[in-house]
Design an enzyme around this catalytic site. Structure first.
Site, short mmCIF file in Angstrom:
data_model
loop_
_atom_site.label_atom_id
_atom_site.label_comp_id
_atom_site.label_asym_id
_atom_site.label_seq_id
_atom_site.Cartn_x
_atom_site.Cartn_y
_atom_site.Cartn_z
N LYS A 182 -7.80 14.20 66.68
CA LYS A 182 -8.91 13.33 66.27
C LYS A 182 -10.27 13.90 66.71
O LYS A 182 -10.32 14.82 67.53
CB LYS A 182 -8.69 11.93 66.84
C1 LIG Z 1 -4.32 8.59 64.02
C2 LIG Z 1 -4.25 7.38 63.18
C3 LIG Z 1 -3.80 6.16 63.70
C4 LIG Z 1 -3.38 5.94 65.14
O1 LIG Z 1 -2.53 6.86 65.62
P1 LIG Z 1 -2.05 6.92 67.16
O2 LIG Z 1 -1.24 8.16 67.16
O3 LIG Z 1 -1.28 5.69 67.44
O4 LIG Z 1 -3.27 7.00 68.04
C5 LIG Z 1 -3.82 5.05 62.88
N1 LIG Z 1 -4.24 5.13 61.60
C6 LIG Z 1 -4.69 6.29 61.07
C7 LIG Z 1 -5.17 6.29 59.65
C8 LIG Z 1 -4.68 7.45 61.83
O5 LIG Z 1 -5.10 8.60 61.28
#
Ligand SMILES: *Cc1c(COP(=O)(O)O)cnc(C)c1O
Length: 374
Positions: A182
């Site tokens: 991210k």
């Molecule tokens: C990364 C992501 C999440 C959350 O992911 P985690 O691995 O739980 O932090 C939720 N929705 C989207 C669209 C994502 O790209």
């Protein structure tokens, strides 16, 4: 540049600042429930321009708590996008509510407000738009439906709505994720931006076993979870926040290089690039996803790119066509044609802040070689 250098899909930016702050936490002996979590929450809310925020153990945990806070219960319906990471639909099922999908806009790839409106029933208790690939969802249009909104902003840190408000600061619970690919990472982690301290108090209790802040260990007045972020993670987050503007700028610069490098493939092969910012909305760059022409075999393209030293992957698959969703809810191909068409053609290319211009060029040349083959 070595011909053997494989360009990865993603790569975090971590330096001595992160190491220093993590070491401080280790040496302090307080690894959880310490002072870094509120410090990270306050700095994050300030960056967004949101009144407050609650740190949690993942984006998924944040979405779960935000939905509960919106009042979603057993048997309710929540309207959401089928073109997302599976977590945004899974959290609805956690509460035994039903994810009701509506098709996406073919340009922004976000929930189409008209389709969302048509999917609302008397059982709908919330809307869960996703700012997919960091492009702002049309939250203002969804607000006119008059339902509570939980925003999945996990891919959209740094994105800005047309009115200048940052994504996450429109007064709804908005959830960010800090997995390693991210815009900001804590390894695993998440943050819920919130409109007021009353909402935060409820979420803070639920992330901590339902323990109210003024209570001792002995009584818990609500059902809770262990969705806490550790101080080690919050320390990484604080260091990452300090370099966030720089990392976002670097991502935008890499995206610009990609647009130039791939422009000939748009003209010659009908390759589709991420939509340009429009109407005052600004993307917070997360991934660089292209859509292949319809007559190409995506698996072949991905395999050929790998042979040329370029990692890529199908991104994202349609949620309603995953086997769990087909079996649990009876979904079938053809229900959401725009999403299905986009999901079948999308390929994520290497994209990270430290990516160099020559690496972008290498990806462009590799893709050109693959698409030129007939
Ligand atoms: C990364 C992501 C999440 C959350 O992911 P985690 O691995 O739980 O932090 C939720 N929705 C989207 C669209 C994502 O790209």
């Amino acid at each position: 540049m070595s011909a053997l250098e494989e360009i990865p899909l993603a790569q975090p930016v971590l330096g001595p600042e992160e190491e220093e702050l993590v070491l401080d936490v280790l040496r302090s002996g307080q690894l959880s429930l310490g002072p870094r979590v509120p410090a990270f929450e306050e700095a994050f809310a300030a960056f967004l321009g949101a009144p407050c925020a609650s740190a949690v153990s993942s984006g998924t945990a944040g979405l779960h708590l935000a939905l509960r806070s919106a009042g979603v219960r057993d048997g309710d319906e929540v309207v959401t996008s089928p073109f997302s990471f599976v977590a945004s639909a899974n959290v609805i099922a956690y509460e035994r509510a039903r994810p009701v999908f509506a098709d996406i806009d073919p340009v922004t790839l976000n929930l189409d407000p008209a389709a969302a409106a048509a999917a609302v029933s008397e059982r709908t208790t919330a809307l869960l738009p996703v700012h997919i690939f960091g492009y702002p969802a049309d939250v203002p249009a969804l607000e006119r439906l008059g339902l509570p909104i939980v925003e999945d902003a996990c891919e959209a840190l740094g994105a800005v709505h047309a009115d200048g408000t940052r994504v996450g600061a429109r007064g709804h619970a908005a959830v960010f994720g800090f997995y390693a690919n991210k815009q900001l990472t804590t390894g695993e982690g998440g943050m819920i931006a919130l409109p007021d301290t009353a909402a935060k108090a409820g979420i803070d209790a639920e992330r901590n076993q339902g323990r109210a802040p003024d209570m001792g260990w002995l009584d818990h007045d609500r059902l809770g979870f262990n969705y806490r972020l550790t101080d080690l993670q919050a320390a990484i987050g604080l260091a990452q926040l300090d370099r966030l503007e720089g990392m976002l700028g670097a991502r935008a610069r890499v995206a610009g290089w990609y647009r130039d490098a791939l422009a000939p493939l748009v003209a010659e092969h009908g390759l589709a690039l991420p939509c340009e910012d429009a109407g005052g909305n600004r993307r917070g760059w997360f991934v660089f996803v292209v859509q292949l022409p319809r007559d190409r075999d995506r698996d072949d393209v991905i395999r050929a790119l790998r042979q040329l030293g370029v990692q890529s992957k199908p991104y994202l698959p349609a949620i309603h066509l995953m086997s769990y969703y087909r079996e649990a809810y009876g979904h079938r191909p053809g229900e959401f044609p725009v999403c299905e068409d986009v999901a079948a053609r999308s390929v994520a290319l290497p994209f990270f802040p430290a990516m160099r211009a020559d690496q972008v060029e290498q990806v462009g040349l590799a893709l050109a070689r693959v698409l030129d083959r007939r």
